[in-house]
Design an enzyme around this catalytic site. Structure first.
Site, PDB file in Angstrom:
ATOM      1  N   HIS A 128       0.838  -1.205   0.000  1.00 22.17           N
ATOM      2  CA  HIS A 128       0.000   0.000   0.000  1.00 22.17           C
ATOM      3  C   HIS A 128       0.875   1.258   0.000  1.00 22.17           C
ATOM      4  O   HIS A 128       0.611   2.211  -0.735  1.00 22.17           O
ATOM      5  CB  HIS A 128      -0.866   0.050   1.264  1.00 22.17           C
ATOM      6  CG  HIS A 128      -1.934  -0.994   1.364  1.00 22.17           C
ATOM      7  ND1 HIS A 128      -2.088  -1.792   2.470  1.00 22.17           N
ATOM      8  CD2 HIS A 128      -2.908  -1.368   0.498  1.00 22.17           C
ATOM      9  CE1 HIS A 128      -3.113  -2.599   2.292  1.00 22.17           C
ATOM     10  NE2 HIS A 128      -3.630  -2.381   1.095  1.00 22.17           N
TER      11      HIS A 128
ATOM     12  N   LYS B 228     -17.862  -6.596   7.455  1.00 24.54           N
ATOM     13  CA  LYS B 228     -16.547  -7.243   7.574  1.00 24.54           C
ATOM     14  C   LYS B 228     -15.873  -6.762   8.853  1.00 24.54           C
ATOM     15  O   LYS B 228     -15.535  -5.583   8.969  1.00 24.54           O
ATOM     16  CB  LYS B 228     -15.695  -6.839   6.354  1.00 24.54           C
ATOM     17  CG  LYS B 228     -14.871  -7.972   5.743  1.00 24.54           C
ATOM     18  CD  LYS B 228     -14.393  -7.552   4.375  1.00 24.54           C
ATOM     19  CE  LYS B 228     -12.905  -7.327   4.300  1.00 24.54           C
ATOM     20  NZ  LYS B 228     -12.456  -6.842   3.004  1.00 24.54           N
TER      21      LYS B 228
ATOM     22  N   SER C 265      -3.121  -7.817   2.841  1.00 18.28           N
ATOM     23  CA  SER C 265      -3.329  -7.655   4.287  1.00 18.28           C
ATOM     24  C   SER C 265      -3.824  -8.959   4.905  1.00 18.28           C
ATOM     25  O   SER C 265      -3.433  -9.316   6.021  1.00 18.28           O
ATOM     26  CB  SER C 265      -4.344  -6.544   4.559  1.00 18.28           C
ATOM     27  OG  SER C 265      -3.861  -5.317   4.096  1.00 18.28           O
TER      28      SER C 265
ATOM     29  N   ARG D  88      -1.904  -5.891  -8.408  1.00 20.78           N
ATOM     30  CA  ARG D  88      -0.807  -6.818  -8.109  1.00 20.78           C
ATOM     31  C   ARG D  88      -0.619  -7.841  -9.216  1.00 20.78           C
ATOM     32  O   ARG D  88       0.477  -8.207  -9.578  1.00 20.78           O
ATOM     33  CB  ARG D  88      -1.098  -7.560  -6.797  1.00 20.78           C
ATOM     34  CG  ARG D  88      -0.966  -6.703  -5.577  1.00 20.78           C
ATOM     35  CD  ARG D  88      -1.565  -7.362  -4.388  1.00 20.78           C
ATOM     36  NE  ARG D  88      -2.996  -7.559  -4.558  1.00 20.78           N
ATOM     37  CZ  ARG D  88      -3.824  -7.870  -3.596  1.00 20.78           C
ATOM     38  NH1 ARG D  88      -3.396  -8.065  -2.376  1.00 20.78           N
ATOM     39  NH2 ARG D  88      -5.117  -8.019  -3.836  1.00 20.78           N
TER      40      ARG D  88
HETATM   41  O1  PNS Z   1      -8.678  -2.752   0.400  1.00 27.71           O
HETATM   42  P1  PNS Z   1      -9.919  -3.269  -0.261  1.00 27.71           P
HETATM   43  O2  PNS Z   1     -10.737  -4.096   0.713  1.00 27.71           O
HETATM   44  O3  PNS Z   1      -9.638  -3.995  -1.551  1.00 27.71           O
HETATM   45  O4  PNS Z   1     -10.783  -1.970  -0.622  1.00 27.71           O
HETATM   46  C1  PNS Z   1     -12.037  -2.082  -1.268  1.00 27.71           C
HETATM   47  C2  PNS Z   1     -12.720  -0.706  -1.332  1.00 27.71           C
HETATM   48  C3  PNS Z   1     -12.900  -0.143   0.089  1.00 27.71           C
HETATM   49  C4  PNS Z   1     -11.865   0.264  -2.126  1.00 27.71           C
HETATM   50  C5  PNS Z   1     -14.072  -0.911  -2.042  1.00 27.71           C
HETATM   51  O5  PNS Z   1     -14.789  -1.902  -1.394  1.00 27.71           O
HETATM   52  C6  PNS Z   1     -14.890   0.376  -2.066  1.00 27.71           C
HETATM   53  O6  PNS Z   1     -14.665   1.211  -2.894  1.00 27.71           O
HETATM   54  N1  PNS Z   1     -15.831   0.502  -1.095  1.00 27.71           N
HETATM   55  C7  PNS Z   1     -16.624   1.669  -0.909  1.00 27.71           C
HETATM   56  C8  PNS Z   1     -18.087   1.355  -1.209  1.00 27.71           C
HETATM   57  C9  PNS Z   1     -18.366   1.505  -2.697  1.00 27.71           C
HETATM   58  O7  PNS Z   1     -18.221   2.568  -3.246  1.00 27.71           O
HETATM   59  N2  PNS Z   1     -18.773   0.400  -3.338  1.00 27.71           N
HETATM   60  C10 PNS Z   1     -19.122   0.369  -4.739  1.00 27.71           C
HETATM   61  C11 PNS Z   1     -17.903   0.163  -5.606  1.00 27.71           C
HETATM   62  S1  PNS Z   1     -18.334   0.091  -7.315  1.00 27.71           S
END
Ligand code: PNS
Length: 171
Positions: A28, A52, A138, A101
């Site tokens: 990150h 979660k 993570s 990645r």
């Molecule tokens: O580190 P992660 O868990 O891969 O992050 C995922 C994250 C938080 C970036 C993604 O779940 C997100 O954008 N969540 C916010 C809610 C949202 O906007 N959801 C619709 C996405 S199209």
């Protein structure tokens, strides 16, 4: 050099690095640092996911991110619950930066990027991770730390310390 805005004022180029950051890893930090070199301001936002439960609280994740980004004065840390595009709208951020990645990341990330663009015109820029971190997640860090494995090369020292405290591992 940056082109001047139509009204002659300097345009601030802002980008968002969203994620769960449970906890922040060296992978990150690589992406955040590179984004900080490309944009005037980078907001790293911890997105709260009610369904979660994490190893670290959202406040702990924010604190760790603050500790590991002190070298980047143009990076700020925030916490948000809701849609990423709503955060972008409220904070006037036109671009999301995401690290990729491997090809396996691409399907889901592309879907989200297209959805976010369709919802609010917010673009996503994909940045290939440093190959050194292409395996890093993570979730793996937490699992290895839980069983006493050595994750000292995968996370910064402050995160390592908190992982040891939280998991009770001595490694
Ligand atoms: O580190 P992660 O868990 O891969 O992050 C995922 C994250 C938080 C970036 C993604 O779940 C997100 O954008 N969540 C916010 C809610 C949202 O906007 N959801 C619709 C996405 S199209």
């Amino acid at each position: 050099m940056k082109p001047p805005a139509v009204d002659g004022s300097a345009q601030v180029r802002r980008a968002l690095c969203p994620g769960s950051f449970d906890p922040v890893t060296n992978g990150h930090i690589d992406i955040i640092g590179r984004a900080a070199n490309l944009y005037d301001e980078v907001v790293v936002a911890v997105f709260v996911n009610q369904s979660k439960s994490g190893l670290f609280t959202v406040d702990e994740r924010r604190d760790m991110l603050t500790e590991v980004t002190t070298d980047y004065p143009n990076v700020t840390i925030d916490v948000f619950e809701g849609l990423v595009v709503d955060y972008c709208r409220v904070h006037d951020i036109p671009v999301i930066v995401k690290g990729l990645r491997a090809v396996s990341d691409f399907d889901y990330e592309l879907q989200m990027a297209q959805m976010n663009r369709g919802l609010a015109g917010v673009d996503t820029l994909f940045m290939p991770t440093n190959p050194e971190y292409s395996f890093l997640a993570s979730s793996l860090v937490k699992e290895i730390a839980k069983w006493g494995g050595d994750v000292s090369s995968l996370v910064p020292p402050t995160v390592l310390k908190r992982l040891k405290e939280r998991t009770g591992s001595s490694e």
